[in-house]
Design a protein around this motif. Structure first.
Motif, PDB file in Angstrom:
ATOM      1  N   PHE A 184       0.837  -1.202   0.000  1.00  0.00           N
ATOM      2  CA  PHE A 184       0.000   0.000   0.000  1.00  0.00           C
ATOM      3  C   PHE A 184       0.872   1.253   0.000  1.00  0.00           C
ATOM      4  CE2 PHE A 184      -2.525   3.343   2.026  1.00  0.00           C
ATOM      5  CZ  PHE A 184      -3.686   3.276   1.286  1.00  0.00           C
ATOM      6  N   LEU A 185       1.909   1.279   0.853  1.00  0.00           N
ATOM      7  CA  LEU A 185       2.785   2.455   0.890  1.00  0.00           C
ATOM      8  C   LEU A 185       3.601   2.586  -0.391  1.00  0.00           C
ATOM      9  CD1 LEU A 185       4.291   2.954   4.475  1.00  0.00           C
ATOM     10  CD2 LEU A 185       2.876   4.507   3.141  1.00  0.00           C
ATOM     11  N   ILE A 186       3.989   1.471  -0.991  1.00  0.00           N
ATOM     12  CA  ILE A 186       4.698   1.529  -2.272  1.00  0.00           C
ATOM     13  C   ILE A 186       3.803   2.171  -3.329  1.00  0.00           C
ATOM     14  CG2 ILE A 186       5.545   0.105  -4.185  1.00  0.00           C
ATOM     15  CD1 ILE A 186       6.773  -1.764  -2.152  1.00  0.00           C
ATOM     16  N   ARG A 187       2.532   1.783  -3.341  1.00  0.00           N
ATOM     17  CA  ARG A 187       1.606   2.353  -4.314  1.00  0.00           C
ATOM     18  C   ARG A 187       1.439   3.854  -4.104  1.00  0.00           C
ATOM     19  NH1 ARG A 187      -4.453   0.602  -3.685  1.00  0.00           N
ATOM     20  NH2 ARG A 187      -4.282   2.197  -2.077  1.00  0.00           N
ATOM     21  N   GLU A 188       1.313   4.290  -2.836  1.00  0.00           N
ATOM     22  CA  GLU A 188       1.152   5.717  -2.562  1.00  0.00           C
ATOM     23  C   GLU A 188       2.425   6.494  -2.892  1.00  0.00           C
ATOM     24  OE1 GLU A 188      -1.920   6.947  -1.650  1.00  0.00           O
ATOM     25  OE2 GLU A 188      -2.347   4.862  -2.153  1.00  0.00           O
ATOM     26  N   THR A 189       3.587   5.884  -2.597  1.00  0.00           N
ATOM     27  CA  THR A 189       4.860   6.532  -2.930  1.00  0.00           C
ATOM     28  C   THR A 189       5.021   6.662  -4.438  1.00  0.00           C
ATOM     29  OG1 THR A 189       5.860   5.599  -0.925  1.00  0.00           O
ATOM     30  CG2 THR A 189       7.361   6.438  -2.598  1.00  0.00           C
ATOM     31  N   LEU A 190       4.582   5.636  -5.160  1.00  0.00           N
ATOM     32  CA  LEU A 190       4.648   5.685  -6.620  1.00  0.00           C
ATOM     33  C   LEU A 190       3.755   6.800  -7.166  1.00  0.00           C
ATOM     34  CD1 LEU A 190       5.739   4.424  -9.207  1.00  0.00           C
ATOM     35  CD2 LEU A 190       3.810   2.836  -9.174  1.00  0.00           C
ATOM     36  N   GLU A 191       2.589   6.991  -6.554  1.00  0.00           N
ATOM     37  CA  GLU A 191       1.706   8.087  -6.991  1.00  0.00           C
ATOM     38  C   GLU A 191       2.373   9.442  -6.757  1.00  0.00           C
ATOM     39  OE1 GLU A 191      -2.851   9.771  -6.341  1.00  0.00           O
ATOM     40  OE2 GLU A 191      -2.200   7.940  -5.327  1.00  0.00           O
ATOM     41  N   PHE A 192       3.037   9.583  -5.617  1.00  0.00           N
ATOM     42  CA  PHE A 192       3.774  10.817  -5.316  1.00  0.00           C
ATOM     43  C   PHE A 192       4.904  11.013  -6.332  1.00  0.00           C
ATOM     44  CE2 PHE A 192       5.255  13.341  -1.301  1.00  0.00           C
ATOM     45  CZ  PHE A 192       5.356  14.485  -2.071  1.00  0.00           C
ATOM     46  N   GLN A 193       5.610   9.928  -6.607  1.00  0.00           N
ATOM     47  CA  GLN A 193       6.721   9.990  -7.548  1.00  0.00           C
ATOM     48  C   GLN A 193       6.236  10.389  -8.940  1.00  0.00           C
ATOM     49  OE1 GLN A 193       8.896   6.236  -8.270  1.00  0.00           O
ATOM     50  NE2 GLN A 193      10.731   7.326  -7.652  1.00  0.00           N
ATOM     51  N   ASN A 194       5.092   9.849  -9.356  1.00  0.00           N
ATOM     52  CA  ASN A 194       4.547  10.193 -10.672  1.00  0.00           C
ATOM     53  C   ASN A 194       4.105  11.654 -10.748  1.00  0.00           C
ATOM     54  OD1 ASN A 194       4.925   7.608 -11.654  1.00  0.00           O
ATOM     55  ND2 ASN A 194       2.858   6.920 -11.126  1.00  0.00           N
ATOM     56  N   ALA A 195       3.835  12.257  -9.580  1.00  0.00           N
ATOM     57  CA  ALA A 195       3.443  13.663  -9.557  1.00  0.00           C
ATOM     58  C   ALA A 195       4.644  14.594  -9.649  1.00  0.00           C
ATOM     59  CB  ALA A 195       2.657  13.962  -8.277  1.00  0.00           C
ATOM     60  N   VAL A 196       5.814  14.106  -9.274  1.00  0.00           N
ATOM     61  CA  VAL A 196       6.995  14.974  -9.178  1.00  0.00           C
ATOM     62  C   VAL A 196       8.024  14.695 -10.274  1.00  0.00           C
ATOM     63  CG1 VAL A 196       8.959  15.619  -7.710  1.00  0.00           C
ATOM     64  CG2 VAL A 196       6.701  15.267  -6.688  1.00  0.00           C
ATOM     65  N   SER A 197       8.344  13.420 -10.493  1.00  0.00           N
ATOM     66  CA  SER A 197       9.482  13.080 -11.358  1.00  0.00           C
ATOM     67  C   SER A 197       9.358  13.568 -12.801  1.00  0.00           C
ATOM     68  CB  SER A 197       9.726  11.563 -11.329  1.00  0.00           C
ATOM     69  OG  SER A 197       8.589  10.854 -11.757  1.00  0.00           O
ATOM     70  N   PRO A 198       8.141  13.648 -13.408  1.00  0.00           N
ATOM     71  CA  PRO A 198       8.110  14.154 -14.793  1.00  0.00           C
ATOM     72  C   PRO A 198       8.629  15.580 -14.953  1.00  0.00           C
ATOM     73  CG  PRO A 198       6.072  12.994 -14.291  1.00  0.00           C
ATOM     74  CD  PRO A 198       6.815  13.142 -12.989  1.00  0.00           C
ATOM     75  N   LEU A 199       8.624  16.357 -13.866  1.00  0.00           N
ATOM     76  CA  LEU A 199       9.102  17.741 -13.942  1.00  0.00           C
ATOM     77  C   LEU A 199      10.593  17.876 -13.645  1.00  0.00           C
ATOM     78  CD1 LEU A 199       6.196  19.756 -12.265  1.00  0.00           C
ATOM     79  CD2 LEU A 199       6.797  19.664 -14.687  1.00  0.00           C
ATOM     80  N   VAL A 200      11.253  16.773 -13.267  1.00  0.00           N
ATOM     81  CA  VAL A 200      12.668  16.861 -12.888  1.00  0.00           C
ATOM     82  C   VAL A 200      13.540  17.305 -14.067  1.00  0.00           C
ATOM     83  CG1 VAL A 200      14.672  15.525 -12.130  1.00  0.00           C
ATOM     84  CG2 VAL A 200      12.486  15.300 -10.933  1.00  0.00           C
ATOM     85  N   PRO A 201      13.380  16.752 -15.293  1.00  0.00           N
ATOM     86  CA  PRO A 201      14.199  17.262 -16.413  1.00  0.00           C
ATOM     87  C   PRO A 201      14.000  18.757 -16.644  1.00  0.00           C
ATOM     88  CG  PRO A 201      13.171  15.181 -17.004  1.00  0.00           C
ATOM     89  CD  PRO A 201      12.550  15.607 -15.705  1.00  0.00           C
ATOM     90  N   PHE A 202      12.743  19.212 -16.539  1.00  0.00           N
ATOM     91  CA  PHE A 202      12.463  20.647 -16.672  1.00  0.00           C
ATOM     92  C   PHE A 202      13.136  21.433 -15.559  1.00  0.00           C
ATOM     93  CE2 PHE A 202       9.489  24.114 -15.409  1.00  0.00           C
ATOM     94  CZ  PHE A 202       9.741  24.966 -16.464  1.00  0.00           C
ATOM     95  N   ALA A 203      13.100  20.886 -14.340  1.00  0.00           N
ATOM     96  CA  ALA A 203      13.741  21.557 -13.208  1.00  0.00           C
ATOM     97  C   ALA A 203      15.242  21.661 -13.414  1.00  0.00           C
ATOM     98  CB  ALA A 203      13.429  20.801 -11.909  1.00  0.00           C
ATOM     99  N   ARG A 204      15.839  20.622 -13.954  1.00  0.00           N
ATOM    100  CA  ARG A 204      17.293  20.673 -14.208  1.00  0.00           C
ATOM    101  C   ARG A 204      17.626  21.752 -15.241  1.00  0.00           C
ATOM    102  NH1 ARG A 204      19.440  16.424 -11.551  1.00  0.00           N
ATOM    103  NH2 ARG A 204      18.141  14.546 -11.305  1.00  0.00           N
ATOM    104  N   ARG A 209      19.558  27.571 -15.983  1.00  0.00           N
ATOM    105  CA  ARG A 209      19.163  28.797 -16.689  1.00  0.00           C
ATOM    106  C   ARG A 209      18.815  28.534 -18.152  1.00  0.00           C
ATOM    107  NH1 ARG A 209      18.080  32.363 -12.617  1.00  0.00           N
ATOM    108  NH2 ARG A 209      19.787  32.384 -11.098  1.00  0.00           N
ATOM    109  N   HIS A 210      18.216  27.357 -18.408  1.00  0.00           N
ATOM    110  CA  HIS A 210      17.780  27.054 -19.764  1.00  0.00           C
ATOM    111  C   HIS A 210      16.272  26.856 -19.789  1.00  0.00           C
ATOM    112  CE1 HIS A 210      21.931  26.791 -20.811  1.00  0.00           C
ATOM    113  NE2 HIS A 210      22.157  25.677 -20.139  1.00  0.00           N
ATOM    114  N   GLY A 211      15.546  27.714 -19.114  1.00  0.00           N
ATOM    115  CA  GLY A 211      14.103  27.563 -19.000  1.00  0.00           C
ATOM    116  C   GLY A 211      13.352  27.816 -20.288  1.00  0.00           C
ATOM    117  N   GLY A 212      13.943  28.509 -21.232  1.00  0.00           N
ATOM    118  CA  GLY A 212      13.289  28.743 -22.512  1.00  0.00           C
ATOM    119  C   GLY A 212      12.505  30.038 -22.517  1.00  0.00           C
ATOM    120  N   ALA A 213      11.192  29.967 -22.332  1.00  0.00           N
ATOM    121  CA  ALA A 213      10.306  31.130 -22.423  1.00  0.00           C
ATOM    122  C   ALA A 213      10.664  32.175 -21.381  1.00  0.00           C
ATOM    123  CB  ALA A 213       8.852  30.686 -22.256  1.00  0.00           C
TER     124      ALA A 213
END
Length: 321
Positions: A184-204, A209-213
């Motif tokens: 159950f905790l793995i599933r909830e952690t995975l949901e948290f991870q899916n909310a954050v990790s897709p933005l990590v490349p953008f954050a890097r 200082r390569h944000g673009g717009a």
């Protein structure tokens, strides 16, 4: 009718009007427009985007079935979808919402879904802080992004506390099957991870200082990006710990099952010894002289007890009992 806010050097003014009114205000110099929508209908959102010239995306990412965090840039317009996260400690559940931002640097449309709402605090700053208003829409987008990432901290701390509590419970010595809790905790952690990790490349890219717009070139985005990367690392640590705990707990269960098998086998061996003696002694053949002994039955009973005691001591010595 559309509710919107006009922000200028003198302050923020709430207004209400049609798409044409919104289009006229957006064309004025020296101010910017913010349309704040809370779970709007697709028609209302489309009207606001069309009036502000922000309808440049082929689909409406804010109303897709699978709402994943993302950043899109089309002809100078930027769409940012950021997940909001809150943690329900009583049920150990991670719940998510999101905030979608459409902007071209002159106007802003935000669409919110979920419990977490960073908008009121930012609107208060716009009304009270001239320096913040002077930063323009770049400052507003940064403030919204920063407020959401700050919210991640509390959620990841609560999640990490529950993971630590579960780890201590598993290694406490209690023989309790906690596989369901771990999964159950793995599933909830995975949901948290899916909310954050897709933005990590953008954050890097923001951190470098390569944000673009231009609206993403606010000087504070570097710190927010670094914060997001730290949160992602903390979530990854929770996931790694849960995976390790799951492996260790399954090993524990295997050990418990092996110990139970040994105990069952030992007691079966102890039980079968008197059964064998009784079975043989109970064969009433005339040519078995021991059947005619006066001490035959007492002797057989004593023999059963002695054999059982010897087997019990042997199994105890070997750790089977």
């Amino acid at each position: 009718m559309i509710d919107y806010t006009v922000i200028g050097p003198g302050g923020a003014e709430d207004r209400r009007g049609t798409g044409d009114d919104l289009r006229a205000v957006a064309a004025a110099e020296g101010a910017f427009v913010w349309v704040e929508l809370d779970a709007p209908t697709p028609e209302l959102l489309a009207t606001a985007l069309d009036a502000l010239g922000l309808d440049r995306f082929s689909t409406d990412p804010a109303h897709t079935t699978h709402r994943r965090p993302k950043v899109e840039t089309v002809d100078g317009a930027v769409f940012v979808l950021v997940k909001t996260v809150w943690y329900i400690e009583a049920t150990r559940q991670v719940e998510t919402g999101d905030l979608a931002c459409y902007t071209d640097g002159r106007s802003l449309v935000t669409v919110r879904r979920g419990v977490v709402d960073p908008v009121p605090a930012v609107r208060h700053r716009l009304a009270a802080d001239p320096d913040f208003r002077a930063q323009g829409l770049s400052g507003v987008v940064h403030a919204l992004f920063d407020a959401i990432v700050e919210q991640y901290d509390g959620a990841v701390e609560d999640l990490a506390d529950d993971v630590s509590d579960l780890e201590r419970a598993i290694f406490s010595g209690e023989r309790v099957d906690r596989n369901q809790e771990i999964y159950f905790l793995i599933r909830e952690t995975l949901e948290f991870q899916n909310a954050v990790s897709p933005l990590v490349p953008f954050a890097r890219s923001l951190k470098q200082r390569h944000g673009g717009a231009g609206v993403l070139q606010h000087q504070g985005f570097g710190a927010v990006a670094a914060h997001l990367i730290r949160v992602d690392a903390a979530i990854e640590t929770c996931m790694s710990l849960l995976t390790t705990v799951l492996t260790a707990h399954q090993g524990q269960i295997g050990t418990w099952q092996n110990e139970d098998t040994k105990k069952i086998s030992a007691w079966a061996a102890i039980a079968i010894a008197p059964t064998i003696i009784a079975g043989i002694y109970g064969m009433n053949f005339d040519d078995m002289p021991e059947l005619h002994w006066a001490v035959g039955y007492p002797l057989s009973l004593v023999l059963m007890v002695v054999v059982c005691v010897l087997l019990y001591r042997g199994f105890r010595r070997n750790g089977w009992l």
